[in-house]
Write an enzyme that holds these catalytic residues in place. Structure first.
Site, PDB file in Angstrom:
ATOM      1  N   ARG A  47       0.851   3.588  -3.514  1.00 20.74           N
ATOM      2  CA  ARG A  47      -0.058   4.695  -3.383  1.00 20.74           C
ATOM      3  C   ARG A  47       0.880   5.825  -3.763  1.00 20.74           C
ATOM      4  NH1 ARG A  47      -0.696   4.460   1.465  1.00 20.74           N
ATOM      5  NH2 ARG A  47      -2.658   3.982   1.763  1.00 20.74           N
ATOM      6  N   SER A  50       0.748  -1.321  -0.082  1.00 18.69           N
ATOM      7  CA  SER A  50       0.084   0.043  -0.121  1.00 18.69           C
ATOM      8  C   SER A  50       0.806   1.445   0.110  1.00 18.69           C
ATOM      9  CB  SER A  50      -0.978   0.118   1.079  1.00 18.69           C
ATOM     10  OG  SER A  50      -0.124  -0.032   2.403  1.00 18.69           O
ATOM     11  N   ASN A 104       0.316   7.902  -7.724  1.00 16.18           N
ATOM     12  CA  ASN A 104       0.122   9.243  -7.810  1.00 16.18           C
ATOM     13  C   ASN A 104       1.177   9.927  -8.661  1.00 16.18           C
ATOM     14  OD1 ASN A 104      -2.289  10.550  -6.093  1.00 16.18           O
ATOM     15  ND2 ASN A 104      -1.408   8.576  -4.921  1.00 16.18           N
TER      16      ASN A 104
END
Length: 259
Positions: free
Chosen positions: A199, A195, A203
């Protein structure tokens, strides 16, 4: 570039060195990611070392006040989030994570064709070089795996090897559900770095891709879309560094807590 597709592919291709007989895959090193990460890490160390040596109690400069604000923000986050026994490592670690990732993300604001222009002047227009290390999933996974090792290390330090092993086989359902406990514990350990890494990577990769697509537009419309996106992207750059730092503190705090 002869086509839009080739232009995008060129900008998203790493400068890599193959270290095995295979043509691609795990056994290749992204020179651009490694070099930029290392360079930005040294820049961070140089700036903070210089400020620490030149710090003044009376009449501090604006740069010193700004970095003192950053240090205070990080220290407050550690104080609010980390509930384990006081550690001299948590604040420096969190500060390094935040500043280093912020500098990596900040490279996304450089003009898309700056490196290509430099390579063209150097007589090598087909050379590949990506300047945003955090847009490389290998870099984000490396950082998140480092956090995973810290989680295990802090857990063993706080509970002892026997205590950590006992927790691994007995939590959360009790010793009689040993296989299920181990499965859940391993899933928890694995999902944390996944995670964290995806993440940040998702982005920054998306932001880099948007800048590349804007660069494909006519020059008179690039500023119209590029400037607002760059201003908005500053928020994303800072937020992603902050989230990675805070989640690291949270995970380390969870690691030292007893179930």
């Amino acid at each position: 570039m002869s086509s839009t597709t080739e232009y995008i592919v060129h900008h998203l291709t790493h400068n890599n060195v193959i270290v095995s007989d295979q043509s691609s895959g795990f056994w290749s090193i992204h020179i651009d990611t490694f070099s930029m990460s290392l360079l930005l890490g040294f820049i961070y160390l140089f700036i903070f070392t210089l400020l620490a040596r030149r710090a003044k109690v009376e009449n501090p400069g604006k740069l010193q006040l700004f970095f003192e604000l950053v240090v205070e923000m990080v220290s407050q986050q550690v104080k609010d989030v980390y509930h384990g026994k006081k550690s001299k490592m948590i604040v420096p670690l969190s500060l390094t994570i935040f500043c280093w990732i912020f500098l990596m993300n900040l490279m996304d604001l450089l003009p898309v064709d700056l490196i290509n222009f430099t390579n063209h002047l150097a007589g090598n227009p087909e050379a590949h070089w990506r300047v945003v290390p955090s847009a490389d999933v290998n870099a984000t996974f490396a950082m998140s795996i480092s956090v995973l090792f810290l989680i295990i290390g802090y857990s063993i330090k706080a509970k002892g090897l026997g205590g950590w092993g006992k927790e691994l086989i007995s939590a959360p359902f009790g010793i009689y559900a040993l296989p299920l406990n181990i499965l859940f514990q391993l899933l928890e350990l694995v999902t944390k770095p996944i995670s964290l890494s995806l993440r940040l990577f998702g982005n920054m990769y998306a932001g880099e891709l948007v800048f590349i697509l804007i660069a494909l537009l006519p020059w008179h419309t690039q500023w119209l879309l590029g400037v607002p996106w760059a201003i908005f992207h500053i928020l994303i750059i800072t937020l992603q560094a902050f989230i990675f730092m805070v989640l690291t503190i949270v995970y380390l705090s969870m690691a030292v807590e007893k179930h």
